[in-house]
Design a protein around this motif. Structure first.
Motif, PDB file in Angstrom:
ATOM      1  N   ALA A 112      -0.500   5.550  -9.320  1.00 23.92           N
ATOM      2  CA  ALA A 112       0.570   5.390  -8.191  1.00 23.92           C
ATOM      3  C   ALA A 112      -0.049   5.509  -6.761  1.00 23.92           C
ATOM      4  O   ALA A 112       0.084   4.704  -5.957  1.00 23.92           O
ATOM      5  CB  ALA A 112       1.784   6.354  -8.403  1.00 23.92           C
ATOM      6  N   ARG A 113      -1.380   6.755  -6.903  1.00 23.24           N
ATOM      7  CA  ARG A 113      -1.826   6.889  -5.434  1.00 23.24           C
ATOM      8  C   ARG A 113      -2.776   5.610  -5.187  1.00 23.24           C
ATOM      9  O   ARG A 113      -2.583   5.124  -3.964  1.00 23.24           O
ATOM     10  CB  ARG A 113      -2.744   7.968  -5.431  1.00 23.24           C
ATOM     11  N   GLU A 115      -2.268   2.451  -6.017  1.00 23.95           N
ATOM     12  CA  GLU A 115      -1.395   1.069  -5.676  1.00 23.95           C
ATOM     13  C   GLU A 115      -0.901   1.277  -4.151  1.00 23.95           C
ATOM     14  O   GLU A 115      -0.590   0.505  -3.106  1.00 23.95           O
ATOM     15  CB  GLU A 115      -0.013   1.288  -6.581  1.00 23.95           C
ATOM     16  N   ARG A 116      -0.749   2.761  -3.607  1.00 22.11           N
ATOM     17  CA  ARG A 116      -0.029   2.875  -2.189  1.00 22.11           C
ATOM     18  C   ARG A 116      -1.270   2.670  -1.480  1.00 22.11           C
ATOM     19  O   ARG A 116      -0.877   2.214  -0.385  1.00 22.11           O
ATOM     20  CB  ARG A 116       0.375   4.454  -1.967  1.00 22.11           C
ATOM     21  N   GLU A 117      -2.554   2.864  -1.915  1.00 20.42           N
ATOM     22  CA  GLU A 117      -3.566   2.745  -0.892  1.00 20.42           C
ATOM     23  C   GLU A 117      -4.026   1.630  -0.605  1.00 20.42           C
ATOM     24  O   GLU A 117      -4.718   1.242   0.204  1.00 20.42           O
ATOM     25  CB  GLU A 117      -4.728   3.724  -1.565  1.00 20.42           C
TER      26      GLU A 117
END
Length: 199
Positions: A112-113, A115-117
């Protein structure tokens, strides 16, 4: 490495879960690395196995039984080279048990991290992935390549390649080593050759 060799550029190479760690490390400290090489990185969870119901179940189990073990990695999917699979199975440094629910939650959190980055990634990277990889979803690599801002980015798909491309069939492993070496070498600063004395 920077303290030992302050004048040399540092590259980071990560495979599988190490690929996820490399991505997050480069996102946190982009100025530390001249480039990132990712071999079958874990970028996102496989949507076929991480269904909404399974994710919900994992969250519930993480509160109730965080040390409950789930299935372990099937080593036959690591490489098409039987000798490499045997080496993986007999290597005492490899963990051969089942994945704990709490560990699975950490992997989901990392994905999830990442994908955000991805939309803000602008460092150089090389992605290598086998299209028959059943352990880390190739869709994650494709998504990263498409959505990262980097002007210097490349993806190479190995047809029929399994998960550990650098330990796959000998010709694939050799091709991977050549490509990684070339990619890094092309990004090294040009060195000035010493001038002959008296010229």
């Amino acid at each position: 490495m920077k303290s030992r060799h302050p004048d040399l550029p540092v590259f980071i190479v990560g495979h599988s879960m190490g690929g996820a760690i490399s991505i997050l490390t480069a996102c946190e400290r982009p100025s530390d690395f001249a480039g990132v090489v990712l071999i079958a990185p874990m970028v996102q969870m496989n949507p076929d196995s991480a269904t909404p119901f399974k994710v919900f179940l994992a969250k519930v189990l993480n509160h109730m039984l965080p040390s409950l073990t789930l299935g372990s990695i099937e080593s036959k999917w690591v490489s098409r080279d039987k000798k490499q699979v045997e080496a993986y199975d007999t290597d005492e440094l490899n963990f051969h048990g089942g994945m704990r629910v709490s560990f699975g939650m950490q992997l989901m959190g990392a994905a999830a991290r990442i994908e955000r980055e991805i939309p803000s990634i602008n460092w150089p990277f090389l992605l290598l992935h086998g299209d028959a990889d059943k352990l880390c979803d190739i869709r994650g690599s494709r998504m990263m390549h498409e959505n990262a801002q980097s002007s210097d980015k490349k993806i190479t798909i190995y047809e029929g390649g399994y998960h550990a491309l650098h330990h796959d069939l000998p010709e694939v492993a050799e091709s991977v080593l050549t490509e990684v070496t070339s990619w890094i070498t092309e990004r090294l600063p040009a060195t000035k050759s010493p001038q002959p004395q008296g010229s």
